[in-house]
Motif scaffolding. Structure first.
Motif, PDB file in Angstrom:
ATOM      1  N   GLN A 187      -6.453  -6.006  -5.807  1.00 42.40           N
ATOM      2  CA  GLN A 187      -7.166  -4.768  -6.130  1.00 42.40           C
ATOM      3  C   GLN A 187      -6.209  -3.590  -6.015  1.00 42.40           C
ATOM      4  O   GLN A 187      -5.271  -3.610  -5.224  1.00 42.40           O
ATOM      5  CB  GLN A 187      -8.359  -4.561  -5.200  1.00 42.40           C
ATOM      6  N   LYS A 188      -6.464  -2.572  -6.832  1.00 42.82           N
ATOM      7  CA  LYS A 188      -5.620  -1.383  -6.816  1.00 42.82           C
ATOM      8  C   LYS A 188      -6.220  -0.292  -5.953  1.00 42.82           C
ATOM      9  O   LYS A 188      -7.417  -0.028  -6.015  1.00 42.82           O
ATOM     10  CB  LYS A 188      -5.416  -0.851  -8.233  1.00 42.82           C
ATOM     11  N   TRP A 207      -2.609  -4.157  -4.230  1.00 41.04           N
ATOM     12  CA  TRP A 207      -2.396  -4.717  -2.898  1.00 41.04           C
ATOM     13  C   TRP A 207      -2.226  -6.227  -2.951  1.00 41.04           C
ATOM     14  O   TRP A 207      -2.898  -6.930  -3.695  1.00 41.04           O
ATOM     15  CB  TRP A 207      -3.563  -4.380  -1.988  1.00 41.04           C
ATOM     16  N   PHE A 208      -1.315  -6.714  -2.121  1.00 40.47           N
ATOM     17  CA  PHE A 208      -1.076  -8.134  -1.904  1.00 40.47           C
ATOM     18  C   PHE A 208      -1.710  -8.456  -0.553  1.00 40.47           C
ATOM     19  O   PHE A 208      -1.279  -7.925   0.469  1.00 40.47           O
ATOM     20  CB  PHE A 208       0.435  -8.379  -1.886  1.00 40.47           C
ATOM     21  N   VAL A 209      -2.760  -9.270  -0.558  1.00 38.60           N
ATOM     22  CA  VAL A 209      -3.510  -9.564   0.668  1.00 38.60           C
ATOM     23  C   VAL A 209      -3.538 -11.077   0.872  1.00 38.60           C
ATOM     24  O   VAL A 209      -4.020 -11.812   0.008  1.00 38.60           O
ATOM     25  CB  VAL A 209      -4.955  -9.006   0.576  1.00 38.60           C
ATOM     26  N   ARG A 210      -3.024 -11.521   1.998  1.00 37.94           N
ATOM     27  CA  ARG A 210      -2.922 -12.952   2.301  1.00 37.94           C
ATOM     28  C   ARG A 210      -3.145 -13.194   3.787  1.00 37.94           C
ATOM     29  O   ARG A 210      -3.120 -12.286   4.592  1.00 37.94           O
ATOM     30  CB  ARG A 210      -1.516 -13.476   1.966  1.00 37.94           C
ATOM     31  N   LYS A 211      -3.275 -14.462   4.132  1.00 37.40           N
ATOM     32  CA  LYS A 211      -3.259 -14.883   5.540  1.00 37.40           C
ATOM     33  C   LYS A 211      -1.932 -14.433   6.118  1.00 37.40           C
ATOM     34  O   LYS A 211      -0.874 -14.605   5.490  1.00 37.40           O
ATOM     35  CB  LYS A 211      -3.378 -16.399   5.587  1.00 37.40           C
ATOM     36  N   ALA A 259     -12.192 -12.952   7.592  1.00 34.36           N
ATOM     37  CA  ALA A 259     -10.800 -12.814   7.159  1.00 34.36           C
ATOM     38  C   ALA A 259     -10.607 -13.454   5.784  1.00 34.36           C
ATOM     39  O   ALA A 259      -9.978 -12.868   4.898  1.00 34.36           O
ATOM     40  CB  ALA A 259      -9.861 -13.445   8.184  1.00 34.36           C
ATOM     41  N   ALA A 260     -11.153 -14.646   5.594  1.00 35.56           N
ATOM     42  CA  ALA A 260     -11.029 -15.333   4.301  1.00 35.56           C
ATOM     43  C   ALA A 260     -11.721 -14.545   3.194  1.00 35.56           C
ATOM     44  O   ALA A 260     -11.193 -14.419   2.083  1.00 35.56           O
ATOM     45  CB  ALA A 260     -11.623 -16.740   4.400  1.00 35.56           C
ATOM     46  N   LYS A 261     -12.876 -13.990   3.493  1.00 32.49           N
ATOM     47  CA  LYS A 261     -13.620 -13.185   2.530  1.00 32.49           C
ATOM     48  C   LYS A 261     -12.802 -11.956   2.119  1.00 32.49           C
ATOM     49  O   LYS A 261     -12.730 -11.595   0.946  1.00 32.49           O
ATOM     50  CB  LYS A 261     -14.951 -12.758   3.150  1.00 32.49           C
ATOM     51  N   ALA A 262     -12.159 -11.314   3.081  1.00 29.42           N
ATOM     52  CA  ALA A 262     -11.345 -10.133   2.806  1.00 29.42           C
ATOM     53  C   ALA A 262     -10.175 -10.468   1.890  1.00 29.42           C
ATOM     54  O   ALA A 262      -9.882  -9.727   0.941  1.00 29.42           O
ATOM     55  CB  ALA A 262     -10.838  -9.531   4.115  1.00 29.42           C
ATOM     56  N   HIS A 319       0.847  -1.180   0.000  1.00 28.96           N
ATOM     57  CA  HIS A 319       0.000   0.000   0.000  1.00 28.96           C
ATOM     58  C   HIS A 319       0.889   1.239   0.000  1.00 28.96           C
ATOM     59  O   HIS A 319       2.097   1.163   0.212  1.00 28.96           O
ATOM     60  CB  HIS A 319      -1.018   0.006   1.148  1.00 28.96           C
ATOM     61  N   SER A 320       0.305   2.381  -0.273  1.00 30.20           N
ATOM     62  CA  SER A 320       1.085   3.610  -0.373  1.00 30.20           C
ATOM     63  C   SER A 320       1.605   4.047   0.991  1.00 30.20           C
ATOM     64  O   SER A 320       1.071   3.654   2.031  1.00 30.20           O
ATOM     65  CB  SER A 320       0.256   4.724  -1.013  1.00 30.20           C
ATOM     66  N   GLU A 321       2.636   4.887   0.978  1.00 32.68           N
ATOM     67  CA  GLU A 321       3.234   5.373   2.216  1.00 32.68           C
ATOM     68  C   GLU A 321       2.266   6.220   3.022  1.00 32.68           C
ATOM     69  O   GLU A 321       2.404   6.341   4.236  1.00 32.68           O
ATOM     70  CB  GLU A 321       4.503   6.176   1.918  1.00 32.68           C
ATOM     71  N   SER A 322       1.266   6.793   2.361  1.00 31.36           N
ATOM     72  CA  SER A 322       0.310   7.657   3.055  1.00 31.36           C
ATOM     73  C   SER A 322      -0.840   6.883   3.696  1.00 31.36           C
ATOM     74  O   SER A 322      -1.644   7.458   4.428  1.00 31.36           O
ATOM     75  CB  SER A 322      -0.254   8.699   2.088  1.00 31.36           C
TER      76      SER A 322
END
Length: 94
Positions: A78-79, A85-89, A68-71, A22-25
């Motif tokens: 997604q951007k 974004w890289f979203v994982r367990k 959590a799994a749904k998220a 994610h961005s620094e902000s």
């Protein structure tokens, strides 16, 4: 994809989600807002260095494993702010 339309994320149960790139902000509140629609969040934290600068990764902890799994299924790739974004367990602390 399973019969009910969900992707099989991980057979182990988890509530903590790792969010990278994610961005620094991006703030803790931004993470909370981005994941709030998937369920009750108990914490959302952007990791920062000793100077308070974002390391561009963080964690979102949900009350339920299903949320959590749904998220992970819906947010990974997604951007946001022109960053994918890289979203994982979240990995376990060793």
């Amino acid at each position: 994809m399973r019969e009910d339309g969900w992707l099989a994320v991980d057979k182990t149960k988890f509530t903590n989600v790792f969010v990278k790139n994610h961005s620094e902000s991006t703030s803790d509140e931004d993470l909370r807002k981005a994941f709030n629609e998937y369920g009750t969040i108990t914490s959302a934290v952007v990791r920062r260095d000793a100077d308070g600068n974002s390391k561009c990764f963080g964690f979102v902890k949900f009350e339920s494993t299903q949320d959590a799994a749904k998220a992970v299924e819906r947010r990974n790739g997604q951007k946001f702010d022109e960053k994918e974004w890289f979203v994982r367990k979240a990995p376990k602390k060793e």
